[in-house]
Design a protein around this motif. Structure first.
Motif, PDB file in Angstrom:
ATOM      1  N   ASP A  68      53.635  17.421 133.314  1.00 19.11           N
ATOM      2  CA  ASP A  68      52.060  17.509 134.530  1.00 19.11           C
ATOM      3  C   ASP A  68      51.422  16.793 135.838  1.00 19.11           C
ATOM      4  O   ASP A  68      51.516  17.444 136.405  1.00 19.11           O
ATOM      5  N   TYR A  71      54.021  17.779 138.219  1.00 18.40           N
ATOM      6  CA  TYR A  71      53.974  18.819 138.670  1.00 18.40           C
ATOM      7  C   TYR A  71      52.764  19.122 139.257  1.00 18.40           C
ATOM      8  O   TYR A  71      53.146  20.513 140.815  1.00 18.40           O
ATOM      9  N   CYS A 106      58.351  23.156 136.471  1.00 14.95           N
ATOM     10  CA  CYS A 106      57.998  24.455 136.421  1.00 14.95           C
ATOM     11  C   CYS A 106      58.784  24.770 135.423  1.00 14.95           C
ATOM     12  O   CYS A 106      58.503  25.358 133.524  1.00 14.95           O
ATOM     13  N   GLU A 109      58.494  22.357 131.786  1.00  5.99           N
ATOM     14  CA  GLU A 109      57.409  22.517 131.224  1.00  5.99           C
ATOM     15  C   GLU A 109      57.680  23.811 131.226  1.00  5.99           C
ATOM     16  O   GLU A 109      56.523  23.788 128.969  1.00  5.99           O
ATOM     17  N   PHE A 249      49.419  28.318 130.667  1.00  7.63           N
ATOM     18  CA  PHE A 249      50.217  28.366 132.204  1.00  7.63           C
ATOM     19  C   PHE A 249      51.359  29.701 132.008  1.00  7.63           C
ATOM     20  O   PHE A 249      51.568  30.101 133.030  1.00  7.63           O
ATOM     21  N   THR A 252      48.675  32.391 133.910  1.00  7.99           N
ATOM     22  CA  THR A 252      48.179  31.967 135.196  1.00  7.99           C
ATOM     23  C   THR A 252      49.982  32.288 136.125  1.00  7.99           C
ATOM     24  O   THR A 252      49.634  32.747 137.263  1.00  7.99           O
ATOM     25  N   TYR A 276      48.326  28.062 138.904  1.00 12.87           N
ATOM     26  CA  TYR A 276      49.039  28.285 138.332  1.00 12.87           C
ATOM     27  C   TYR A 276      49.825  26.921 138.457  1.00 12.87           C
ATOM     28  O   TYR A 276      50.471  26.236 137.630  1.00 12.87           O
ATOM     29  N   PRO A 280      46.699  24.314 135.111  1.00 12.05           N
ATOM     30  CA  PRO A 280      46.817  23.598 133.787  1.00 12.05           C
ATOM     31  C   PRO A 280      47.200  22.279 133.780  1.00 12.05           C
ATOM     32  O   PRO A 280      46.454  21.681 132.631  1.00 12.05           O
ATOM     33  N   ASN A 284      45.434  20.942 130.115  1.00  6.88           N
ATOM     34  CA  ASN A 284      45.987  20.662 129.447  1.00  6.88           C
ATOM     35  C   ASN A 284      45.374  19.261 129.095  1.00  6.88           C
ATOM     36  O   ASN A 284      45.060  19.343 127.583  1.00  6.88           O
TER      37      ASN A 284
END
Length: 311
Positions: A68, A71, A106, A109, A249, A252, A276, A280, A284
């Motif tokens: 995350d 990301y 992505c 994830e 996740f 979105t 998105y 997230p 999270n």
């Protein structure tokens, strides 16, 4: 990638040409980014320091937090800088790197959420064999598979995207190098390879989603057969945070990629992209710590020790 010598870079279109609006947008992004940074770093510290959290579930959660962080860091800091500086120029190589990193994160994830669903499936459906199945080697190989799959997907997607020839306008109607927006800059229909890669990755993501769905069907079926209400509540509580994260996740992402892409993006298009890419990773940590007593105790311990260390 024959067009590298003819392309110098792109122009990322900001949310507004108004400097005041750009500054407001940058400030909002900065707040959300700091929230995501703080929450995920606390999760990583808590799961690393507290011995009560040294289990497969929290091992995967730690790596999800690392993901995350990566990301959200791929797109947001650059967008904040561009908005504060009122500039959107990005070089070709920066765009390539951003595209690769974003696709890798992505994909990783999705893979991590799939591995975590398998962990919950084994824990609920095969509790007596859980420690044997989810041993240290399984956990390490699972995380390695997650990161390797992300890198492979990033290489495939980036290579296919930047093998096309760009011409005309170099303006990307997004706050980062978004692949669908890049494809609109193609001067011909030579992006068949990119379409093939996108279809393959979409199929892989769909299979991951189906696996997660299959896992939870079996989990719910097993939990509903537990005789005591307390046992059912405890079992559900270990799965609910992961299910919320998966729903957040995938929902979105689906809204973003299934919406029609117009030549003149609207405010809704930017909002869906924000949902998105930013929401997230920011939510999270809150989802996982909201009703998790062990996590809240570990976070309080980390915060207390940090205060003592700083004082």
């Amino acid at each position: 990638m024959a067009n590298f010598t003819t392309m110098s870079g792109f122009l990322l279109m900001s949310f507004s040409g108004n400097p005041g609006i750009e500054t407001l947008h940058a400030s909002l992004f900065l707040v959300l980014y700091l929230m995501a940074l703080t929450g995920n770093i606390l999760i990583i510290m808590a799961t690393s320091i507290d011995h009560n959290l040294h289990s497969p579930m929290y091992f995967f959660l730690k790596h999800l937090s690392v993901l995350d962080l990566c990301y959200i860091s791929v797109t947001v800091p650059r967008s904040i800088y561009d908005s504060f500086m009122h500039s959107g120029n990005i070089s070709l190589w920066e765009c390539i790197l951003q595209c690769f990193a974003f696709t890798s994160c992505c994909t990783s994830e999705v893979a991590m959420l799939t591995v975590m669903s398998y962990d919950r499936y084994v824990a609920i459906c095969f509790p007596l064999r859980y420690e044997i199945i989810m041993n240290a080697s399984t956990c390490v190989y699972g995380v390695l598979a997650v990161w390797i799959s992300g890198v492979i997907a990033g290489v495939m997607h980036t290579t296919a995207t930047f093998s096309i020839h760009f011409c005309g306008s170099k303006t990307i109607h997004q706050f980062f190098c978004d692949v669908p927006q890049l494809l609109k800059l193609s001067c011909s229909d030579d992006y068949i390879n990119e379409v093939g890669v996108t279809a393959f990755l979409a199929l892989a993501a769909f299979l991951c989603f189906m696996f997660i769905g299959f896992s939870y069907i079996n989990i719910f079926s097993t939990v509903l057969r537990i005789p005591s209400a307390e046992g059912r509540a405890k079992a559900f509580s270990t799965c609910l945070p992961h299910l919320c994260v998966v729903t957040l996740f995938f929902s979105t992402a689906v809204f973003e990629f299934l919406k029609p892409h117009s030549d003149s993006p609207t405010g809704l298009d930017f909002l869906l992209t924000v949902l998105y890419t930013i929401v997230p990773p920011t939510l999270n940590p809150m989802i996982y710590s909201l009703r998790n007593k062990a996590m809240k105790a570990a976070l309080r311990k980390v915060i207390t020790e940090s205060k003592v260390y700083l004082s």
